[in-house]
Design an enzyme around this catalytic site. Structure first.
Site, PDB file in Angstrom:
ATOM      1  CG  ASP A   9      -1.921   1.071   1.255  1.00 41.17           C
ATOM      2  OD1 ASP A   9      -2.140   1.692   0.202  1.00 41.17           O
ATOM      3  OD2 ASP A   9      -2.501   1.311   2.325  1.00 41.17           O
ATOM      4  CG  ASP A 104      -2.823   3.574  -3.087  1.00 36.90           C
ATOM      5  OD1 ASP A 104      -3.948   3.083  -3.279  1.00 36.90           O
ATOM      6  OD2 ASP A 104      -2.467   4.046  -2.000  1.00 36.90           O
ATOM      7  CD  GLU A 105      -5.365  -0.982  -0.634  1.00 33.07           C
ATOM      8  OE1 GLU A 105      -5.771   0.195  -0.735  1.00 33.07           O
ATOM      9  OE2 GLU A 105      -5.970  -1.849  -0.005  1.00 33.07           O
TER      10      GLU A 105
HETATM   11 MG   LIG Z   1      -2.557   3.922   0.142  1.00 32.03          MG
END
Ligand SMILES: [Mg+2]
Length: 404
Positions: A9, A104-105
């Site tokens: 993350d 983003d993960e």
């Molecule tokens: Mg994040």
């Protein structure tokens, strides 16, 4: 370990990208999302902004009240998408299966490639190093025996964190006295229900399973399992056709009562949906119109359609739905297609016997755009990309609202 899962993350992703590209922003409370005075929410904020109590999804008015000295910026989604693409490319090389959760993960199944916990540790280290060396950003990484535990682990030492939760026992020991919300599938509404019954911590869930199931049904059974560290879900790669719908929406800076304007905006939204559907080669078998009125009351109206991926059809259906609802000032309008399928499974209609259906629809779209050009003095020729980009779409719609 039956499975070894890594959850990666990025830390304050949008904000970190902007700081990377403009070091003058470093150390400042940076808030990406709407600007003060606009409508909308915080998308991401830097850790400095978090110190003022600003959070993702917070109303921008509230963020400004807490942090008037903050630097406020609109998101640049195109840039973040490009960065995201590179990130997932790097991460995916270490996984036998990778599940993209967000820009983003991701969850990575490293069971085979790592072999054991020591191997997973070394993959995690490499991922962090390469993310910094090649993209210039920090991330937090969790290694664990399940998806829930991996996500919990990546949250544990943020930012630039690393943490591992090798067994269900480790997971339970870590969270047992924490608030029910630390089981991350428990949202605020669910937490409220639980608290009302005196269930505040994970321990309470374990001790009062019957109550939890009675209150929450199927979700209650799931939460109870999580409270014992049980989560056997696999990492499943995302496929676009698994999405339930493809849609686009915009929020107006001031409520809109003009039906003409709403319909004109639907042309652009329908074009966005068409673009995305075609990117994935998907057809919708239904169209949904969503409206949020000035009083925050939302409605959705849907119609089944024959398989469609073209803007004109989506637009026409959405207009028909709009004509069927009450005329009240509108704050947000959105359109989507649902019942997605990968092929044009449809019954032949009279239209199909005429092979010029597609060119005819394209001509119709051109006419719609010509009408917009005349009404708003907007010339899309050579600027059509602006319709598809989130930030410029909003600007265009605002321009239409002011000049309508
Ligand atoms: Mg994040």
């Amino acid at each position: 370990m039956d499975q070894i899962i890594i959850h990666v993350d990025m830390d304050a992703f949008f904000a970190s990208v902007e700081i990377r590209d403009n070091p003058a922003l470093r150390g400042k409370p940076l808030i990406i999302g709407s600007l003060p005075g606009e409508r909308g929410v915080v998308a991401t904020c830097s850790y400095e902004a978090r110190r003022f109590g600003v959070r993702s999804a917070m109303n921008i008015k509230e963020a400004y009240r807490r942090c008037p000295q903050g630097v406020y910026m609109h998101p640049n989604m195109e840039k973040y998408k490009a960065v995201s693409h590179r990130l997932h490319e790097i991460w995916n090389t270490y996984a036998s299966a990778a599940e993209t959760v967000a820009l983003d993960e991701a969850y990575l199944d490293v069971t085979e490639k790592a072999g054991n916990l020591e191997g997973a540790r070394s993959i995690a280290r490499t991922i962090k190093q390469r993310t910094m060396a090649e993209v210039g950003l920090t991330c937090s990484v969790g290694v664990a025996y399940s998806k829930t535990a991996a996500k919990t682990a990546s949250e544990e030492k943020k930012p630039d964190g690393y943490f591992e939760i090798p067994t269900p026992k480790d997971f339970v020991d870590l969270i047992i006295d924490r608030d029910v919300r630390s089981l991350y599938t428990v949202g605020e509404m669910t937490a409220k229900k639980l608290r009302a019954a005196g269930i505040r911590t994970v321990r309470d869930i374990r001790e009062r399973q019957d109550t939890v199931v009675r209150l929450l049904g199927k979700q209650g059974r799931w939460i109870t399992k999580l409270a014992f560290g049980i989560d056997e879900r696999r990492v499943t790669p995302y496929r676009p056709q698994d999405a339930k719908s493809i849609g686009r929406e915009v929020t107006f800076q001031e409520d809109v009562s003009s039906r003409r304007l709403l319909k004109d905006v639907l042309v652009l939204l329908a074009m966005c949906v068409e673009r995305r559907a075609r990117q994935y080669g998907l057809y919708g078998n239904g169209v949904t119109l969503k409206l949020t009125y000035f009083d925050m009351k939302s409605i959705t109206r849907s119609r089944l359609t024959s398989a469609c991926d073209c803007a004109v059809t989506i637009y026409r259906e959405a207009v028909r739905l709009l004509d069927g609802v009450e005329n009240r000032p509108v704050r947000l309008i959105g359109v989507s297609i649902y019942n997605l399928s990968g092929e044009e499974r449809r019954q032949l209609t009279m239209e199909d016997y005429f092979s010029d259906a597609r060119p005819r629809r394209e001509a119709e779209l051109r006419e719609l755009l010509d009408a917009l050009r005349d009404r708003y003095r907007l010339d899309f020729a050579g600027h059509s990309e602006e319709i598809y980009r989130t930030d410029t779409l909003h600007k265009t719609v605002e321009y239409m609202r002011r000049h309508g």
